[in-house]
Design a protein around this motif. Sequence first.
Motif, PDB file in Angstrom:
ATOM      1  N   TYR A  20      -5.278 -44.400  13.355  1.00  0.00           N
ATOM      2  CA  TYR A  20      -5.115 -44.756  14.756  1.00  0.00           C
ATOM      3  C   TYR A  20      -4.198 -45.959  14.857  1.00  0.00           C
ATOM      4  CZ  TYR A  20      -8.955 -47.987  13.618  1.00  0.00           C
ATOM      5  OH  TYR A  20      -9.758 -48.919  13.027  1.00  0.00           O
ATOM      6  N   ILE A  21      -3.626 -46.153  16.033  1.00  0.00           N
ATOM      7  CA  ILE A  21      -2.712 -47.261  16.267  1.00  0.00           C
ATOM      8  C   ILE A  21      -3.160 -47.950  17.548  1.00  0.00           C
ATOM      9  CG2 ILE A  21      -0.300 -47.956  16.498  1.00  0.00           C
ATOM     10  CD1 ILE A  21       0.403 -45.094  15.486  1.00  0.00           C
ATOM     11  N   PHE A  22      -3.865 -49.047  17.420  1.00  0.00           N
ATOM     12  CA  PHE A  22      -4.337 -49.786  18.577  1.00  0.00           C
ATOM     13  C   PHE A  22      -3.406 -50.960  18.860  1.00  0.00           C
ATOM     14  CE2 PHE A  22      -9.060 -48.575  17.921  1.00  0.00           C
ATOM     15  CZ  PHE A  22      -8.869 -47.434  18.684  1.00  0.00           C
ATOM     16  N   SER A  23      -3.131 -51.193  20.132  1.00  0.00           N
ATOM     17  CA  SER A  23      -2.397 -52.397  20.515  1.00  0.00           C
ATOM     18  C   SER A  23      -3.325 -53.599  20.370  1.00  0.00           C
ATOM     19  CB  SER A  23      -1.918 -52.281  21.964  1.00  0.00           C
ATOM     20  OG  SER A  23      -3.029 -52.320  22.850  1.00  0.00           O
ATOM     21  N   ASP A  24      -2.764 -54.803  20.458  1.00  0.00           N
ATOM     22  CA  ASP A  24      -3.588 -56.007  20.364  1.00  0.00           C
ATOM     23  C   ASP A  24      -4.656 -56.027  21.450  1.00  0.00           C
ATOM     24  OD1 ASP A  24      -2.166 -56.881  18.189  1.00  0.00           O
ATOM     25  OD2 ASP A  24      -0.869 -58.238  19.319  1.00  0.00           O
ATOM     26  N   LEU A  84      -7.129 -46.425  25.915  1.00  0.00           N
ATOM     27  CA  LEU A  84      -8.361 -46.101  25.198  1.00  0.00           C
ATOM     28  C   LEU A  84      -9.027 -44.864  25.795  1.00  0.00           C
ATOM     29  CD1 LEU A  84      -9.931 -49.641  24.637  1.00  0.00           C
ATOM     30  CD2 LEU A  84      -9.069 -48.098  22.879  1.00  0.00           C
ATOM     31  N   ARG A  85      -8.951 -44.732  27.112  1.00  0.00           N
ATOM     32  CA  ARG A  85      -9.556 -43.569  27.773  1.00  0.00           C
ATOM     33  C   ARG A  85      -8.854 -42.278  27.366  1.00  0.00           C
ATOM     34  NH1 ARG A  85      -8.405 -40.634  31.992  1.00  0.00           N
ATOM     35  NH2 ARG A  85      -6.717 -42.004  32.664  1.00  0.00           N
ATOM     36  N   LYS A  86      -7.564 -42.358  27.091  1.00  0.00           N
ATOM     37  CA  LYS A  86      -6.797 -41.160  26.754  1.00  0.00           C
ATOM     38  C   LYS A  86      -6.908 -40.776  25.275  1.00  0.00           C
ATOM     39  CE  LYS A  86      -3.358 -42.060  30.354  1.00  0.00           C
ATOM     40  NZ  LYS A  86      -1.944 -42.428  30.625  1.00  0.00           N
ATOM     41  N   ARG A  87      -7.479 -41.645  24.481  1.00  0.00           N
ATOM     42  CA  ARG A  87      -7.579 -41.350  23.049  1.00  0.00           C
ATOM     43  C   ARG A  87      -8.701 -40.352  22.775  1.00  0.00           C
ATOM     44  NH1 ARG A  87      -4.632 -44.523  19.711  1.00  0.00           N
ATOM     45  NH2 ARG A  87      -3.785 -46.463  20.569  1.00  0.00           N
ATOM     46  N   ASP A  88      -8.440 -39.433  21.866  1.00  0.00           N
ATOM     47  CA  ASP A  88      -9.442 -38.459  21.440  1.00  0.00           C
ATOM     48  C   ASP A  88     -10.055 -38.882  20.115  1.00  0.00           C
ATOM     49  OD1 ASP A  88      -7.545 -35.612  22.597  1.00  0.00           O
ATOM     50  OD2 ASP A  88      -9.145 -36.724  23.580  1.00  0.00           O
ATOM     51  N   PHE A  89     -11.372 -38.765  20.023  1.00  0.00           N
ATOM     52  CA  PHE A  89     -12.074 -38.941  18.757  1.00  0.00           C
ATOM     53  C   PHE A  89     -12.718 -37.609  18.409  1.00  0.00           C
ATOM     54  CE2 PHE A  89     -11.425 -43.176  20.052  1.00  0.00           C
ATOM     55  CZ  PHE A  89     -11.504 -43.982  18.928  1.00  0.00           C
ATOM     56  N   GLU A  90     -12.372 -37.084  17.264  1.00  0.00           N
ATOM     57  CA  GLU A  90     -12.904 -35.792  16.843  1.00  0.00           C
ATOM     58  C   GLU A  90     -13.883 -36.014  15.707  1.00  0.00           C
ATOM     59  OE1 GLU A  90     -10.844 -31.981  14.940  1.00  0.00           O
ATOM     60  OE2 GLU A  90     -10.195 -32.396  16.988  1.00  0.00           O
ATOM     61  N   ILE A  91     -15.145 -35.718  15.946  1.00  0.00           N
ATOM     62  CA  ILE A  91     -16.206 -35.958  14.976  1.00  0.00           C
ATOM     63  C   ILE A  91     -16.557 -34.645  14.295  1.00  0.00           C
ATOM     64  CG2 ILE A  91     -18.575 -36.772  14.671  1.00  0.00           C
ATOM     65  CD1 ILE A  91     -18.086 -38.348  17.338  1.00  0.00           C
ATOM     66  N   ASN A  92     -16.519 -34.655  12.982  1.00  0.00           N
ATOM     67  CA  ASN A  92     -16.776 -33.427  12.233  1.00  0.00           C
ATOM     68  C   ASN A  92     -17.660 -33.760  11.039  1.00  0.00           C
ATOM     69  OD1 ASN A  92     -16.690 -30.834  11.339  1.00  0.00           O
ATOM     70  ND2 ASN A  92     -14.664 -30.980  10.410  1.00  0.00           N
ATOM     71  N   ASP A  93     -18.940 -33.428  11.146  1.00  0.00           N
ATOM     72  CA  ASP A  93     -19.843 -33.671  10.030  1.00  0.00           C
ATOM     73  C   ASP A  93     -20.639 -32.405   9.745  1.00  0.00           C
ATOM     74  OD1 ASP A  93     -21.863 -33.551  11.949  1.00  0.00           O
ATOM     75  OD2 ASP A  93     -22.003 -35.725  12.144  1.00  0.00           O
ATOM     76  N   ALA A  94     -21.679 -32.538   8.943  1.00  0.00           N
ATOM     77  CA  ALA A  94     -22.427 -31.356   8.518  1.00  0.00           C
ATOM     78  C   ALA A  94     -23.168 -30.687   9.671  1.00  0.00           C
ATOM     79  CB  ALA A  94     -23.421 -31.746   7.420  1.00  0.00           C
ATOM     80  N   LYS A  95     -23.422 -31.440  10.733  1.00  0.00           N
ATOM     81  CA  LYS A  95     -24.227 -30.911  11.829  1.00  0.00           C
ATOM     82  C   LYS A  95     -23.413 -30.302  12.957  1.00  0.00           C
ATOM     83  CE  LYS A  95     -28.151 -34.106  11.368  1.00  0.00           C
ATOM     84  NZ  LYS A  95     -28.957 -35.127  12.080  1.00  0.00           N
ATOM     85  N   ARG A  96     -22.218 -30.861  13.220  1.00  0.00           N
ATOM     86  CA  ARG A  96     -21.544 -30.454  14.452  1.00  0.00           C
ATOM     87  C   ARG A  96     -20.068 -30.826  14.443  1.00  0.00           C
ATOM     88  NH1 ARG A  96     -23.066 -35.312  18.697  1.00  0.00           N
ATOM     89  NH2 ARG A  96     -22.738 -36.989  17.213  1.00  0.00           N
ATOM     90  N   TRP A  97     -19.374 -30.254  15.420  1.00  0.00           N
ATOM     91  CA  TRP A  97     -18.014 -30.661  15.760  1.00  0.00           C
ATOM     92  C   TRP A  97     -18.059 -31.185  17.186  1.00  0.00           C
ATOM     93  CZ3 TRP A  97     -15.054 -29.003  19.870  1.00  0.00           C
ATOM     94  CH2 TRP A  97     -13.725 -29.459  19.891  1.00  0.00           C
ATOM     95  N   THR A 147      -1.445 -56.363  13.690  1.00  0.00           N
ATOM     96  CA  THR A 147      -2.036 -55.034  13.814  1.00  0.00           C
ATOM     97  C   THR A 147      -2.262 -54.354  12.468  1.00  0.00           C
ATOM     98  OG1 THR A 147      -1.017 -54.746  15.979  1.00  0.00           O
ATOM     99  CG2 THR A 147      -1.774 -52.760  14.859  1.00  0.00           C
ATOM    100  N   ASN A 148      -1.248 -54.302  11.614  1.00  0.00           N
ATOM    101  CA  ASN A 148      -1.392 -53.615  10.331  1.00  0.00           C
ATOM    102  C   ASN A 148      -2.323 -54.365   9.388  1.00  0.00           C
ATOM    103  OD1 ASN A 148       0.406 -51.411  10.903  1.00  0.00           O
ATOM    104  ND2 ASN A 148       2.110 -52.841  10.685  1.00  0.00           N
ATOM    105  N   SER A 149      -2.278 -55.687   9.434  1.00  0.00           N
ATOM    106  CA  SER A 149      -3.190 -56.476   8.606  1.00  0.00           C
ATOM    107  C   SER A 149      -4.630 -56.271   9.056  1.00  0.00           C
ATOM    108  CB  SER A 149      -2.820 -57.960   8.679  1.00  0.00           C
ATOM    109  OG  SER A 149      -1.513 -58.185   8.176  1.00  0.00           O
ATOM    110  N   GLN A 150      -4.838 -56.095  10.356  1.00  0.00           N
ATOM    111  CA  GLN A 150      -6.173 -55.797  10.874  1.00  0.00           C
ATOM    112  C   GLN A 150      -6.718 -54.527  10.248  1.00  0.00           C
ATOM    113  OE1 GLN A 150      -5.515 -55.525  15.095  1.00  0.00           O
ATOM    114  NE2 GLN A 150      -5.985 -57.684  15.470  1.00  0.00           N
TER     115      GLN A 150
END
Length: 325
Positions: A20-24, A84-97, A147-150
Amino acid sequence: MNENKSLILNQPNVITQARYIFSDSEMKVLLFIIKSIQGLLNREDFEQNKVLYGEADYKIFFQLSEIDENETNLTRFKKAIKDLRKRDFEINDAKRWLNVGFVNYGEYNYDLKKWEIQVSHKLMPFMVSMAKGYTRYQLNTILRLNTNSQRLFMMFSQFNETGIFRIKADELRFKLGLEDKYEEYCGFKRRIINTAEKEIKELFEEGQSDIWFKLDSDSKKRGTEDFERMLTFKIFYSQRKIIQADQAKADTLRYCTQIMQSVFPENQSYANSLLGYLVEKKQLKSFSNRLERIEDQAQSEAKPLISFAPLIRHLAKMDYSFISK
Protein backbone atom coordinates in the motif's frame (compact mmCIF):
# COMPACT_ATOMS: atom_id res chain seq x y z
CA MET A 1 0.98 1.81 -10.83
CA ASN A 2 -2.48 1.55 -9.26
CA GLU A 3 -2.50 3.02 -5.76
CA ASN A 4 -6.02 1.70 -5.15
CA LYS A 5 -4.91 -1.90 -5.59
CA SER A 6 -6.51 -4.11 -2.94
CA LEU A 7 -4.56 -5.19 0.10
CA ILE A 8 -4.42 -8.96 0.44
CA LEU A 9 -4.48 -9.84 4.14
CA ASN A 10 -3.84 -13.53 4.76
CA GLN A 11 -3.44 -13.04 8.52
CA PRO A 12 -4.28 -10.10 10.78
CA ASN A 13 -0.64 -9.06 11.28
CA VAL A 14 0.06 -9.25 7.55
CA ILE A 15 -1.48 -5.79 7.20
CA THR A 16 2.01 -4.44 7.83
CA GLN A 17 3.49 -6.64 5.11
CA ALA A 18 0.95 -5.88 2.38
CA ARG A 19 1.39 -3.48 -0.52
CA TYR A 20 0.00 0.00 0.00
CA ILE A 21 1.04 3.61 -0.47
CA PHE A 22 -0.24 5.97 2.20
CA SER A 23 0.32 9.71 2.14
CA ASP A 24 1.64 11.39 5.28
CA SER A 25 -1.86 12.60 6.16
CA GLU A 26 -3.38 9.16 5.57
CA MET A 27 -0.75 7.61 7.82
CA LYS A 28 -1.53 10.13 10.56
CA VAL A 29 -5.22 9.22 10.38
CA LEU A 30 -4.39 5.50 10.38
CA LEU A 31 -2.15 5.80 13.43
CA PHE A 32 -4.74 7.91 15.25
CA ILE A 33 -7.31 5.15 14.70
CA ILE A 34 -4.86 2.58 16.06
CA LYS A 35 -4.12 4.76 19.10
CA SER A 36 -7.84 5.19 19.79
CA ILE A 37 -8.26 1.41 19.70
CA GLN A 38 -5.30 1.03 22.05
CA GLY A 39 -7.00 3.46 24.42
CA LEU A 40 -10.05 1.21 24.51
CA LEU A 41 -7.95 -1.90 25.02
CA ASN A 42 -6.37 -0.30 28.08
CA ARG A 43 -9.73 0.46 29.68
CA GLU A 44 -11.47 -1.93 32.01
CA ASP A 45 -14.96 -0.41 31.82
CA PHE A 46 -16.05 -1.47 28.36
CA GLU A 47 -17.05 -4.68 26.63
CA GLN A 48 -14.34 -5.57 24.12
CA ASN A 49 -16.41 -8.18 22.31
CA LYS A 50 -19.29 -5.73 21.88
CA VAL A 51 -17.30 -2.60 21.05
CA LEU A 52 -14.43 -4.00 19.00
CA TYR A 53 -15.86 -7.25 17.64
CA GLY A 54 -19.60 -6.52 17.51
CA GLU A 55 -21.89 -5.82 14.58
CA ALA A 56 -21.82 -2.03 14.95
CA ASP A 57 -19.33 -0.07 12.86
CA TYR A 58 -16.71 1.77 14.90
CA LYS A 59 -17.01 5.57 15.02
CA ILE A 60 -14.21 7.93 16.01
CA PHE A 61 -14.70 11.61 16.84
CA PHE A 62 -11.77 13.99 17.01
CA GLN A 63 -10.46 17.46 16.35
CA LEU A 64 -7.63 18.03 13.91
CA SER A 65 -5.26 19.13 16.67
CA GLU A 66 -5.55 15.65 18.23
CA ILE A 67 -3.95 14.15 15.13
CA ASP A 68 -1.48 16.93 14.40
CA GLU A 69 -1.31 19.99 16.63
CA ASN A 70 0.46 21.94 13.89
CA GLU A 71 -1.99 21.05 11.10
CA THR A 72 -4.55 23.63 9.97
CA ASN A 73 -5.19 22.49 6.40
CA LEU A 74 -8.69 21.00 6.34
CA THR A 75 -8.48 20.30 2.62
CA ARG A 76 -5.47 18.04 3.06
CA PHE A 77 -7.24 15.91 5.67
CA LYS A 78 -10.47 15.82 3.68
CA LYS A 79 -8.47 14.35 0.83
CA ALA A 80 -6.74 11.87 3.15
CA ILE A 81 -10.05 10.56 4.49
CA LYS A 82 -11.55 10.41 0.99
CA ASP A 83 -8.54 8.43 -0.22
CA LEU A 84 -8.81 6.03 2.73
CA ARG A 85 -12.50 5.52 1.97
CA LYS A 86 -11.68 4.55 -1.61
CA ARG A 87 -9.06 1.99 -0.65
CA ASP A 88 -9.98 -1.69 -0.83
CA PHE A 89 -8.79 -4.24 1.72
CA GLU A 90 -9.16 -7.82 0.58
CA ILE A 91 -9.04 -10.35 3.41
CA ASN A 92 -8.36 -13.95 2.49
CA ASP A 93 -7.85 -16.54 5.21
CA ALA A 94 -8.87 -20.11 5.94
CA LYS A 95 -12.40 -19.09 6.88
CA ARG A 96 -13.50 -16.54 4.32
CA TRP A 97 -12.92 -14.03 1.57
CA LEU A 98 -13.90 -10.43 2.25
CA ASN A 99 -13.45 -7.15 0.41
CA VAL A 100 -14.00 -4.07 2.57
CA GLY A 101 -13.15 -0.38 2.50
CA PHE A 102 -10.86 1.00 5.17
CA VAL A 103 -13.12 3.95 6.07
CA ASN A 104 -16.89 3.89 5.56
CA TYR A 105 -17.32 7.65 5.61
CA GLY A 106 -15.83 10.89 6.87
CA GLU A 107 -17.65 13.98 8.10
CA TYR A 108 -16.54 17.39 9.37
CA ASN A 109 -18.76 19.67 11.47
CA TYR A 110 -17.77 23.27 10.76
CA ASP A 111 -19.55 24.66 13.84
CA LEU A 112 -18.00 22.22 16.30
CA LYS A 113 -14.75 21.91 14.32
CA LYS A 114 -14.99 18.19 14.85
CA TRP A 115 -14.36 15.21 12.60
CA GLU A 116 -16.17 11.90 12.50
CA ILE A 117 -14.99 8.80 10.69
CA GLN A 118 -16.32 5.27 10.72
CA VAL A 119 -14.45 1.97 10.34
CA SER A 120 -16.33 -1.14 9.26
CA HIS A 121 -16.90 -3.75 11.96
CA LYS A 122 -15.71 -6.27 9.38
CA LEU A 123 -12.25 -4.72 9.47
CA MET A 124 -12.06 -4.13 13.22
CA PRO A 125 -10.58 -7.52 14.26
CA PHE A 126 -7.67 -6.85 11.92
CA MET A 127 -7.25 -3.29 13.20
CA VAL A 128 -7.31 -4.53 16.80
CA SER A 129 -4.58 -7.02 15.94
CA MET A 130 -2.52 -4.19 14.47
CA ALA A 131 -3.15 -2.05 17.56
CA LYS A 132 -1.86 -4.86 19.76
CA GLY A 133 1.21 -5.26 17.55
CA TYR A 134 2.61 -1.78 18.17
CA THR A 135 3.28 0.29 21.26
CA ARG A 136 2.45 3.99 21.30
CA TYR A 137 6.19 4.56 21.42
CA GLN A 138 6.58 2.74 18.10
CA LEU A 139 3.66 4.64 16.55
CA ASN A 140 5.28 7.94 17.49
CA THR A 141 8.52 6.71 15.92
CA ILE A 142 6.69 5.98 12.66
CA LEU A 143 5.48 9.59 12.43
CA ARG A 144 9.08 10.84 12.50
CA LEU A 145 10.04 8.91 9.37
CA ASN A 146 9.44 9.47 5.68
CA THR A 147 6.89 7.31 3.88
CA ASN A 148 9.18 4.49 2.72
CA SER A 149 11.11 4.43 5.99
CA GLN A 150 7.77 4.12 7.80
CA ARG A 151 6.91 1.01 5.82
CA LEU A 152 10.28 -0.60 6.47
CA PHE A 153 10.10 0.22 10.18
CA MET A 154 6.64 -1.38 10.41
CA MET A 155 7.86 -4.50 8.62
CA PHE A 156 10.97 -4.88 10.77
CA SER A 157 9.07 -4.30 14.01
CA GLN A 158 7.19 -7.56 13.46
CA PHE A 159 10.28 -9.78 13.60
CA ASN A 160 11.06 -9.77 17.31
CA GLU A 161 11.66 -13.50 17.55
CA THR A 162 14.30 -13.92 14.86
CA GLY A 163 16.04 -10.56 14.48
CA ILE A 164 16.34 -11.41 10.79
CA PHE A 165 14.13 -10.23 7.94
CA ARG A 166 14.50 -11.72 4.46
CA ILE A 167 12.68 -10.59 1.37
CA LYS A 168 13.30 -10.62 -2.37
CA ALA A 169 14.34 -7.25 -3.75
CA ASP A 170 11.62 -7.20 -6.39
CA GLU A 171 9.01 -8.13 -3.78
CA LEU A 172 10.11 -5.30 -1.47
CA ARG A 173 10.05 -2.85 -4.36
CA PHE A 174 6.53 -4.00 -5.23
CA LYS A 175 5.26 -3.74 -1.64
CA LEU A 176 6.56 -0.19 -1.46
CA GLY A 177 4.83 0.61 -4.75
CA LEU A 178 8.08 1.63 -6.42
CA GLU A 179 8.35 -0.82 -9.32
CA ASP A 180 7.69 1.98 -11.83
CA LYS A 181 10.19 4.34 -10.24
CA TYR A 182 13.30 2.20 -9.83
CA GLU A 183 14.53 -0.02 -12.63
CA GLU A 184 18.04 -0.40 -11.22
CA TYR A 185 18.70 -1.92 -7.82
CA CYS A 186 21.60 0.40 -6.96
CA GLY A 187 19.31 3.45 -7.04
CA PHE A 188 16.65 1.65 -5.00
CA LYS A 189 19.24 0.60 -2.44
CA ARG A 190 20.78 4.06 -2.14
CA ARG A 191 17.60 6.13 -1.97
CA ILE A 192 15.23 3.77 -0.17
CA ILE A 193 17.13 1.21 1.90
CA ASN A 194 20.16 3.30 2.85
CA THR A 195 18.00 6.35 3.60
CA ALA A 196 15.70 4.33 5.86
CA GLU A 197 18.68 2.71 7.57
CA LYS A 198 20.17 6.14 8.29
CA GLU A 199 16.90 7.70 9.51
CA ILE A 200 16.00 4.83 11.83
CA LYS A 201 19.55 4.52 13.20
CA GLU A 202 19.58 8.25 14.03
CA LEU A 203 16.28 7.95 15.91
CA PHE A 204 17.63 4.90 17.74
CA GLU A 205 20.74 6.79 18.85
CA GLU A 206 18.54 9.68 20.02
CA GLY A 207 16.43 7.29 22.08
CA GLN A 208 13.43 7.81 19.78
CA SER A 209 13.31 4.28 18.35
CA ASP A 210 13.52 0.83 19.90
CA ILE A 211 15.00 -0.79 16.79
CA TRP A 212 17.42 -0.15 13.97
CA PHE A 213 18.52 -2.32 11.08
CA LYS A 214 21.26 -2.83 8.57
CA LEU A 215 21.31 -4.60 5.23
CA ASP A 216 23.45 -7.67 5.81
CA SER A 217 23.54 -9.15 2.31
CA ASP A 218 22.06 -8.49 -1.12
CA SER A 219 24.13 -10.54 -3.55
CA LYS A 220 22.62 -12.02 -6.69
CA LYS A 221 23.48 -14.91 -8.94
CA ARG A 222 25.34 -14.25 -12.16
CA GLY A 223 23.06 -13.96 -15.16
CA THR A 224 19.93 -13.01 -13.20
CA GLU A 225 17.97 -9.76 -13.40
CA ASP A 226 19.05 -6.82 -11.24
CA PHE A 227 16.18 -7.19 -8.75
CA GLU A 228 16.37 -11.00 -8.63
CA ARG A 229 18.29 -11.04 -5.38
CA MET A 230 17.52 -11.93 -1.78
CA LEU A 231 17.88 -9.17 0.79
CA THR A 232 18.78 -10.11 4.35
CA PHE A 233 18.36 -7.50 7.06
CA LYS A 234 19.64 -7.75 10.62
CA ILE A 235 17.45 -6.06 13.21
CA PHE A 236 18.87 -4.68 16.46
CA TYR A 237 16.92 -3.76 19.58
CA SER A 238 17.25 -1.46 22.55
CA GLN A 239 17.36 -2.98 26.04
CA ARG A 240 13.79 -1.83 26.61
CA LYS A 241 12.67 -3.58 23.44
CA ILE A 242 14.48 -6.76 24.47
CA ILE A 243 12.70 -6.73 27.83
CA GLN A 244 9.36 -6.12 26.11
CA ALA A 245 10.05 -8.90 23.62
CA ASP A 246 10.97 -11.33 26.40
CA GLN A 247 7.78 -10.45 28.25
CA ALA A 248 5.74 -10.91 25.08
CA LYS A 249 7.32 -14.32 24.52
CA ALA A 250 6.52 -15.32 28.11
CA ASP A 251 2.92 -14.17 27.68
CA THR A 252 2.63 -16.09 24.42
CA LEU A 253 3.99 -19.27 26.00
CA ARG A 254 1.65 -18.85 28.97
CA TYR A 255 -1.35 -18.46 26.67
CA CYS A 256 -0.41 -21.45 24.51
CA THR A 257 0.16 -23.62 27.58
CA GLN A 258 -3.24 -22.69 28.98
CA ILE A 259 -5.07 -23.48 25.73
CA MET A 260 -3.17 -26.72 25.14
CA GLN A 261 -4.05 -27.89 28.65
CA SER A 262 -7.71 -27.50 27.71
CA VAL A 263 -7.27 -29.20 24.34
CA PHE A 264 -5.17 -32.12 25.60
CA PRO A 265 -6.13 -32.60 29.28
CA GLU A 266 -5.16 -36.28 29.14
CA ASN A 267 -2.07 -35.90 26.99
CA GLN A 268 0.09 -33.15 28.44
CA SER A 269 3.26 -34.87 27.23
CA TYR A 270 2.19 -34.25 23.62
CA ALA A 271 1.27 -30.63 24.39
CA ASN A 272 4.58 -29.96 26.14
CA SER A 273 6.60 -31.62 23.39
CA LEU A 274 4.86 -29.56 20.72
CA LEU A 275 5.34 -26.27 22.58
CA GLY A 276 8.99 -27.06 23.25
CA TYR A 277 9.48 -27.82 19.56
CA LEU A 278 7.80 -24.56 18.52
CA VAL A 279 9.93 -22.52 20.93
CA GLU A 280 13.08 -24.13 19.53
CA LYS A 281 11.97 -23.45 15.95
CA LYS A 282 10.89 -19.89 16.84
CA GLN A 283 7.38 -20.56 15.57
CA LEU A 284 5.45 -20.17 18.82
CA LYS A 285 3.98 -16.78 17.92
CA SER A 286 2.60 -18.08 14.64
CA PHE A 287 1.10 -21.06 16.45
CA SER A 288 -0.37 -18.76 19.09
CA ASN A 289 -2.17 -16.81 16.37
CA ARG A 290 -3.68 -20.07 15.10
CA LEU A 291 -4.80 -20.99 18.62
CA GLU A 292 -6.49 -17.61 19.01
CA ARG A 293 -8.53 -18.22 15.87
CA ILE A 294 -9.41 -21.72 17.06
CA GLU A 295 -10.46 -20.35 20.44
CA ASP A 296 -12.67 -17.76 18.71
CA GLN A 297 -14.21 -20.52 16.60
CA ALA A 298 -14.85 -22.65 19.67
CA GLN A 299 -16.64 -19.77 21.37
CA SER A 300 -18.72 -18.86 18.32
CA GLU A 301 -19.75 -22.50 17.77
CA ALA A 302 -20.18 -23.21 21.50
CA LYS A 303 -17.82 -26.18 21.29
CA PRO A 304 -15.30 -27.33 23.91
CA LEU A 305 -11.65 -26.79 23.03
CA ILE A 306 -10.96 -30.50 23.41
CA SER A 307 -13.03 -31.12 20.27
CA PHE A 308 -10.33 -29.30 18.25
CA ALA A 309 -7.56 -31.71 19.28
CA PRO A 310 -7.53 -33.55 15.90
CA LEU A 311 -7.32 -30.24 14.04
CA ILE A 312 -4.40 -29.02 16.16
CA ARG A 313 -2.56 -32.32 15.66
CA HIS A 314 -3.08 -31.94 11.92
CA LEU A 315 -1.82 -28.33 11.92
CA ALA A 316 1.20 -29.27 14.01
CA LYS A 317 2.16 -31.99 11.56
CA MET A 318 1.33 -30.33 8.24
CA ASP A 319 2.14 -26.66 8.93
CA TYR A 320 4.92 -26.97 11.50
CA SER A 321 6.45 -30.36 10.59
CA PHE A 322 6.06 -31.65 14.14
CA ILE A 323 6.22 -35.43 14.44
CA SER A 324 5.04 -36.80 17.76
CA LYS A 325 7.28 -39.47 19.27
